[in-house]
Scaffold this active site. Sequence first.
Site, mmCIF file in Angstrom:
data_model
loop_
_atom_site.group_PDB
_atom_site.id
_atom_site.type_symbol
_atom_site.label_atom_id
_atom_site.label_comp_id
_atom_site.label_asym_id
_atom_site.label_seq_id
_atom_site.Cartn_x
_atom_site.Cartn_y
_atom_site.Cartn_z
ATOM 1 N N ASP A 1 14.169 27.441 63.813
ATOM 2 C CA ASP A 1 12.991 27.189 62.981
ATOM 3 C C ASP A 1 13.450 26.330 61.790
ATOM 4 O OD1 ASP A 1 10.420 27.583 61.638
ATOM 5 O OD2 ASP A 1 11.526 28.946 60.335
ATOM 6 N N LYS B 1 -0.215 25.403 60.379
ATOM 7 C CA LYS B 1 -0.798 25.615 59.047
ATOM 8 C C LYS B 1 -2.325 25.772 59.075
ATOM 9 C CE LYS B 1 3.279 25.652 57.479
ATOM 10 N NZ LYS B 1 3.898 26.961 57.701
ATOM 11 N N ASP C 1 12.720 33.142 61.125
ATOM 12 C CA ASP C 1 12.658 34.065 59.985
ATOM 13 C C ASP C 1 11.300 34.729 59.816
ATOM 14 O OD1 ASP C 1 11.328 32.501 57.218
ATOM 15 O OD2 ASP C 1 11.644 31.400 59.067
ATOM 16 N N ALA D 1 11.616 25.871 57.836
ATOM 17 C CA ALA D 1 11.535 26.511 56.510
ATOM 18 C C ALA D 1 11.825 28.007 56.601
ATOM 19 C CB ALA D 1 10.163 26.278 55.892
#
Length: 263
Positions: free
Chosen positions: A10, A51, A184, A12
């Site tokens: 991944d 998003k 994460d 960010a």
Amino acid sequence: MKKIECIIMDWAGTAVDYGCFAPVAAFIKAFAGKGLTIDVEQTRKPMGLPKIQHIRELLTMPEVNEQFINRYRRAWTEEDVVELNHLFEKYLFASLKEYTDPIPGVIPTLEKLRAEGLKIGSTTGYTREMMDVVLPEAQAKGYRVDYCATPNLLPAGRPAPYMIFENLTKLAVPDPDTVVKVGDTIADIQEGVHAKVWSVGVVLGSNEMALTEEETHALPAAELENRIAEVKQRMLAAGASYVIRSIEELPALIQLINSKLNH
């Protein structure tokens, strides 16, 4: 003899942007622009999704939905989602370059694995246009991947597996058993599970920990361990094959997985 051939990272909160902060402020500002208040905890919950889907999830939260109805005297529509997404992108693009520092340990760990012949792919909740900012910035700072899939050019983003499938196609990796997805967020874990690859959560620097590097170092040891344990439990509950504290533990984990693949 079967062995891990490919790591899919991944971005960010996993590879760059310790604590995954770039999107958080942009979401909060975008909603404020429509007269809506969201807090950091709410903002982080859907992290890892595309998003625009993240915005839908925020609007669906009962307290946010109620705020919207009280303010506008109607239910939110897809037009509101598009408007919020425009605001989000405006704020994100204004600051995105500042959030491209590789997380400590990522560069040496991934370069070590690359030197051993592993391919390094990647997936993200960012659009292609956002990655056009992030990729060159990260590369200038020493972090590079062999491929990056983005959700806006595929049937769906996370938690669907299409971005992983695109990596496997582009990098010519035929067997999902030989692939480790590292992320994460809960959406990252689910993406790996749905693609039937090894799905690995990383705790330090993650969206789930929601701390800066300084805040992480400042925590008393016992509190840090408690937080790590909580995040680990959430990731395992979402279906993670394994959870590691930091990216530096990845090479040893790959050795462990390789030994399991051949028994």
